[in-house]
Design a protein around this motif. Sequence first.
Motif, PDB file in Angstrom:
ATOM      1  N   PHE A   1      33.921  42.602  42.615  1.00 53.12           N
ATOM      2  CA  PHE A   1      34.828  41.924  43.543  1.00 53.12           C
ATOM      3  C   PHE A   1      35.544  40.774  42.846  1.00 53.12           C
ATOM      4  N   VAL A   2      34.798  39.947  42.113  1.00 57.06           N
ATOM      5  CA  VAL A   2      35.390  38.810  41.408  1.00 57.06           C
ATOM      6  C   VAL A   2      36.363  39.302  40.334  1.00 57.06           C
ATOM      7  N   GLU A   3      35.968  40.308  39.578  1.00 55.69           N
ATOM      8  CA  GLU A   3      36.844  40.832  38.532  1.00 55.69           C
ATOM      9  C   GLU A   3      38.143  41.395  39.117  1.00 55.69           C
ATOM     10  N   LYS A   4      38.045  42.078  40.253  1.00 53.96           N
ATOM     11  CA  LYS A   4      39.242  42.618  40.913  1.00 53.96           C
ATOM     12  C   LYS A   4      40.157  41.486  41.365  1.00 53.96           C
ATOM     13  N   ASN A   5      39.578  40.459  41.982  1.00 51.72           N
ATOM     14  CA  ASN A   5      40.387  39.328  42.432  1.00 51.72           C
ATOM     15  C   ASN A   5      41.045  38.602  41.259  1.00 51.72           C
TER      16      ASN A   5
ATOM     17  N   ALA B   1      41.872  39.846  38.352  1.00 47.10           N
ATOM     18  CA  ALA B   1      42.940  40.700  37.826  1.00 47.10           C
ATOM     19  C   ALA B   1      44.167  40.669  38.736  1.00 47.10           C
ATOM     20  N   THR B   2      43.938  40.691  40.038  1.00 43.37           N
ATOM     21  CA  THR B   2      45.041  40.633  41.004  1.00 43.37           C
ATOM     22  C   THR B   2      45.796  39.315  40.881  1.00 43.37           C
ATOM     23  N   MET B   3      45.058  38.227  40.803  1.00 42.32           N
ATOM     24  CA  MET B   3      45.683  36.908  40.693  1.00 42.32           C
ATOM     25  C   MET B   3      46.456  36.777  39.382  1.00 42.32           C
ATOM     26  N   GLU B   4      45.869  37.230  38.285  1.00 43.89           N
ATOM     27  CA  GLU B   4      46.535  37.144  36.985  1.00 43.89           C
ATOM     28  C   GLU B   4      47.822  37.961  36.987  1.00 43.89           C
ATOM     29  N   ALA B   5      47.779  39.160  37.531  1.00 50.34           N
ATOM     30  CA  ALA B   5      48.973  40.002  37.588  1.00 50.34           C
ATOM     31  C   ALA B   5      50.066  39.342  38.425  1.00 50.34           C
ATOM     32  N   ARG B   6      49.684  38.770  39.543  1.00 52.59           N
ATOM     33  CA  ARG B   6      50.682  38.116  40.409  1.00 52.59           C
ATOM     34  C   ARG B   6      51.255  36.873  39.745  1.00 52.59           C
TER      35      ARG B   6
ATOM     36  N   HIS C   1      47.205  36.328  48.199  1.00 54.06           N
ATOM     37  CA  HIS C   1      46.799  37.459  47.375  1.00 54.06           C
ATOM     38  C   HIS C   1      45.306  37.594  47.110  1.00 54.06           C
ATOM     39  N   LEU C   2      44.519  36.645  47.512  1.00 51.31           N
ATOM     40  CA  LEU C   2      43.094  36.726  47.210  1.00 51.31           C
ATOM     41  C   LEU C   2      42.348  37.410  48.345  1.00 51.31           C
TER      42      LEU C   2
END
Length: 124
Positions: free
Chosen positions: A14-18, A20-25, A85-86
């Motif tokens: 879950f943390v890794e997905k979040n 990655a999502t934040m970094e991409a955004r 986005h989180l």
Amino acid sequence: MNQLAEQLGAAIAFVEKNEATMEARMKELEAQGYRIVSGGHVIEDVYEITDQRTDKVIWRGEGYEGYEAAWKDNYYSYDRLIEDHLDVDYPNPTDIPHDIAEAIQEWVEMNMEEAKTWLASMRS
């Protein structure tokens, strides 16, 4: 696999997905010319604006009016990014009580490397 290991693995994913999502955004916004910043009230009547990437204070002054005046059009609030986005719905794939699952999630967020090491030791 025991329930604790399963919960720990879900929390790490879950943390890794979040992240990655934040970094991409953040990269998308930076490509559009935005600077990701955080800021606000620090102490008494002192306000700051900080670059999220470098942690460098880019403005510090007194009064909210000064803070508003220092805010540039190309600034994008990190707090807004988090809100937009989180994912905040913690996973709970086990029968572990919700409060314990949430505590595990929060611990993983603060201790990611230790959590990965612990999970690896559980699986071996």
